[in-house]
Design an enzyme around this catalytic site. Structure first.
Site, PDB file in Angstrom:
ATOM      1  N   ASP A  47       0.862  -1.181   0.000  1.00 57.00           N
ATOM      2  CA  ASP A  47       0.000   0.000   0.000  1.00 57.00           C
ATOM      3  C   ASP A  47       0.897   1.229   0.000  1.00 57.00           C
ATOM      4  O   ASP A  47       2.080   1.155   0.344  1.00 57.00           O
ATOM      5  CB  ASP A  47      -0.901  -0.010   1.240  1.00 57.00           C
ATOM      6  CG  ASP A  47      -1.971   1.086   1.216  1.00 57.00           C
ATOM      7  OD1 ASP A  47      -2.228   1.648   0.137  1.00 57.00           O
ATOM      8  OD2 ASP A  47      -2.528   1.387   2.282  1.00 57.00           O
ATOM      9  N   HIS A  48       0.344   2.354  -0.392  1.00 53.07           N
ATOM     10  CA  HIS A  48       1.047   3.631  -0.289  1.00 53.07           C
ATOM     11  C   HIS A  48       0.750   4.248   1.081  1.00 53.07           C
ATOM     12  O   HIS A  48      -0.413   4.506   1.392  1.00 53.07           O
ATOM     13  CB  HIS A  48       0.591   4.609  -1.383  1.00 53.07           C
ATOM     14  CG  HIS A  48       0.959   4.187  -2.762  1.00 53.07           C
ATOM     15  ND1 HIS A  48       0.079   4.231  -3.822  1.00 53.07           N
ATOM     16  CD2 HIS A  48       2.107   3.698  -3.265  1.00 53.07           C
ATOM     17  CE1 HIS A  48       0.677   3.806  -4.911  1.00 53.07           C
ATOM     18  NE2 HIS A  48       1.910   3.467  -4.605  1.00 53.07           N
ATOM     19  N   TYR A  50      -5.265   4.140   0.839  1.00 58.18           N
ATOM     20  CA  TYR A  50      -6.353   3.311   0.298  1.00 58.18           C
ATOM     21  C   TYR A  50      -6.000   2.721  -1.065  1.00 58.18           C
ATOM     22  O   TYR A  50      -6.811   2.706  -1.981  1.00 58.18           O
ATOM     23  CB  TYR A  50      -7.671   4.097   0.248  1.00 58.18           C
ATOM     24  CG  TYR A  50      -8.129   4.527   1.612  1.00 58.18           C
ATOM     25  CD1 TYR A  50      -8.761   3.629   2.479  1.00 58.18           C
ATOM     26  CD2 TYR A  50      -7.906   5.826   2.066  1.00 58.18           C
ATOM     27  CE1 TYR A  50      -9.150   4.017   3.747  1.00 58.18           C
ATOM     28  CE2 TYR A  50      -8.297   6.224   3.352  1.00 58.18           C
ATOM     29  CZ  TYR A  50      -8.931   5.312   4.173  1.00 58.18           C
ATOM     30  OH  TYR A  50      -9.311   5.696   5.436  1.00 58.18           O
ATOM     31  N   HIS A  51      -4.749   2.230  -1.160  1.00 58.60           N
ATOM     32  CA  HIS A  51      -4.274   1.587  -2.383  1.00 58.60           C
ATOM     33  C   HIS A  51      -3.759   0.170  -2.086  1.00 58.60           C
ATOM     34  O   HIS A  51      -2.687  -0.207  -2.540  1.00 58.60           O
ATOM     35  CB  HIS A  51      -3.147   2.402  -3.031  1.00 58.60           C
ATOM     36  CG  HIS A  51      -3.565   3.740  -3.504  1.00 58.60           C
ATOM     37  ND1 HIS A  51      -2.654   4.754  -3.789  1.00 58.60           N
ATOM     38  CD2 HIS A  51      -4.794   4.276  -3.744  1.00 58.60           C
ATOM     39  CE1 HIS A  51      -3.311   5.839  -4.180  1.00 58.60           C
ATOM     40  NE2 HIS A  51      -4.605   5.565  -4.152  1.00 58.60           N
ATOM     41  N   PRO A  52      -4.505  -0.658  -1.351  1.00 56.62           N
ATOM     42  CA  PRO A  52      -4.009  -2.008  -1.067  1.00 56.62           C
ATOM     43  C   PRO A  52      -3.966  -2.854  -2.326  1.00 56.62           C
ATOM     44  O   PRO A  52      -4.856  -2.776  -3.175  1.00 56.62           O
ATOM     45  CB  PRO A  52      -5.032  -2.554  -0.056  1.00 56.62           C
ATOM     46  CG  PRO A  52      -6.288  -1.814  -0.372  1.00 56.62           C
ATOM     47  CD  PRO A  52      -5.853  -0.436  -0.789  1.00 56.62           C
TER      48      PRO A  52
END
Length: 281
Positions: free
Chosen positions: A31-32, A205-207
C-alpha cells in the site's frame, strides 16, 4: 482461503479443508503510506466556508444547474512526483495539494482556513499480509500492512517530508503561507520528524499485490490471471499486481479488468496506441 485455496498450514489452523496449497495467497500485501502537512492560509477563499449550511446549499444548487463551482472539485487540485534524494532512480514520492485544511471532531470534519499537502510513498519495500480471523465468512480478515518496516521506507518519507516543507517555503507561497498547523514548527530534528511520521502515517487506500501474478512459488495467478491449480477461476483486481505502481491504482486496475475481459472472450489484444502526450518525470 475460505474456499480452501491458500497456505495449507494457515487453512488447517482454521479447520478449512485444503483444496489447493498456494502459499502466496494473502502474502506480499502492499500500500502507499501517506502523511499530511497543513498550513494556515493568510487569505480566505470560498472553499474555506463551504461547510456552512447555506453555502452547502448554494454550492449544491450551482452544481445541479450549471455543473460548475466548488462541487466540481475533488479538493486535491494539484500534484506531482519527485525523487526523495539524488540516489533515487525514479520519482518515489507523490504530492497532492489541497486548498483547504481540516480537522476531525469525533465523526465530524471541520473545514479550516488552511491548505494541505499529502506526502505519499510510491514504491515501499515493506510487505504485509492478509490472513483469516476465523473460518466464519462474516468475520473480517486480518490485514497487516507493516508500513515503514523497511528502514529505507522511513528514510524516503523523512526526505519527502523535508522537501514538502522546502516547497511550501518558496516565495510563491509567501502571500498564502501562515503558521504550520500539522505537525507544527516545533518539529525540526530528524528524531522528531520520524516520531511524527510513525504516529501520523496512514493508508492511501491503495491495497494491492496479495494474489501476485508470476512464475515463482509465491505466485498466485498466471499471465492470464488464472489461479494456479484451479480450473475456471481468475482473480481480476489490484491484488494480481506483483508490485505496487508509482501512482493511484484506479486506471491500471481498469486496464487489468479490460485485458481480463479480452482474455475471457478470447479476443486478440488491441494494437498499441501512441498517445499524443507524455508525462515528464
Amino acid at each position: 482461503m475460505l474456499s480452501g485455496i491458500g497456505p495449507s498450514k494457515h487453512l488447517k489452523d482454521h479447520g478449512i479443508n485444503v483444496h489447493v496449497d498456494l502459499p502466496g495467497v494473502g502474502q506480499n500485501l502492499q500500500d502507499h503510506s501517506s502523511i499530511i502537512l497543513q498550513y494556515a492560509c493568510k487569505k480566505s477563499f470560498p472553499i474555506h466556508k463551504v461547510n456552512q449550511p447555506h453555502r452547502k446549499l448554494a454550492t449544491g444548487i450551482q452544481w445541479v444547474f450549471t455543473k460548475k463551482g466548488i462541487a466540481t472539485s475533488n479538493i486535491w487540485e494539484a500534484g506531482g512526483l519527485i525523487r526523495s534524494s539524488s540516489k533515487a532512480k525514479y520519482p518515489d514520492i507523490q504530492y497532492h495539494f489541497g486548498p483547504v485544511g481540516f480537522e476531525y471532531n469525533g465523526d465530524k470534519i471541520s473545514i479550516l482556513q488552511a491548505f494541505a499537502i499529502h506526502v505519499d510513498q510510491l514504491r515501499p519495500r515493506s510487505r504485509g499480509q492478509v490472513t483469516l480471523r476465523s473460518a466464519n465468512p462474516l468475520d473480517k480478515p486480518l490485514m497487516t500492512f507493516n508500513y515503514l518496516q523497511h528502514p529505507e521506507d522511513l528514510t524516503e518519507m523523512v526526505n519527502g517530508f523535508k522537501k514538502a516543507r522546502e516547497l511550501i517555503s518558496q516565495p510563491s507561497f509567501d502571500e498564502f503561507r501562515g503558521i504550520e498547523l500539522t505537525p507544527g514548527p516545533q518539529i525540526q530534528t530528524d528524531k522528531q520528524i520520524i516520531e511524527f511520521i510513525k504516529s501520523a502515517a496512514e493508508t492511501d487506500y491503495h491495497p494491492c499485490c496479495s494474489c501476485a501474478m508470476g512464475n515463482g512459488d509465491m505466485a498466485v495467478v498466471d499471465d492470464q490471471m488464472k489461479v494456479r491449480g484451479v480450473e475456471k477461476l481468475r482473480v481480476v483486481d489490484a491484488s494480481v499486481m506483483p508490485q505496487i505502481i508509482s501512482g493511484n491504482l484506479n486506471a491500471p486496475t481498469q486496464m487489468i479488468a479490460a485485458r481480463a475481459a479480452d482474455m475471457i472472450l478470447e479476443r486478440e489484444q488491441l494494437s498499441p496506441i501512441k498517445a499524443n502526450f507524455a508525462f515528464d518525470s
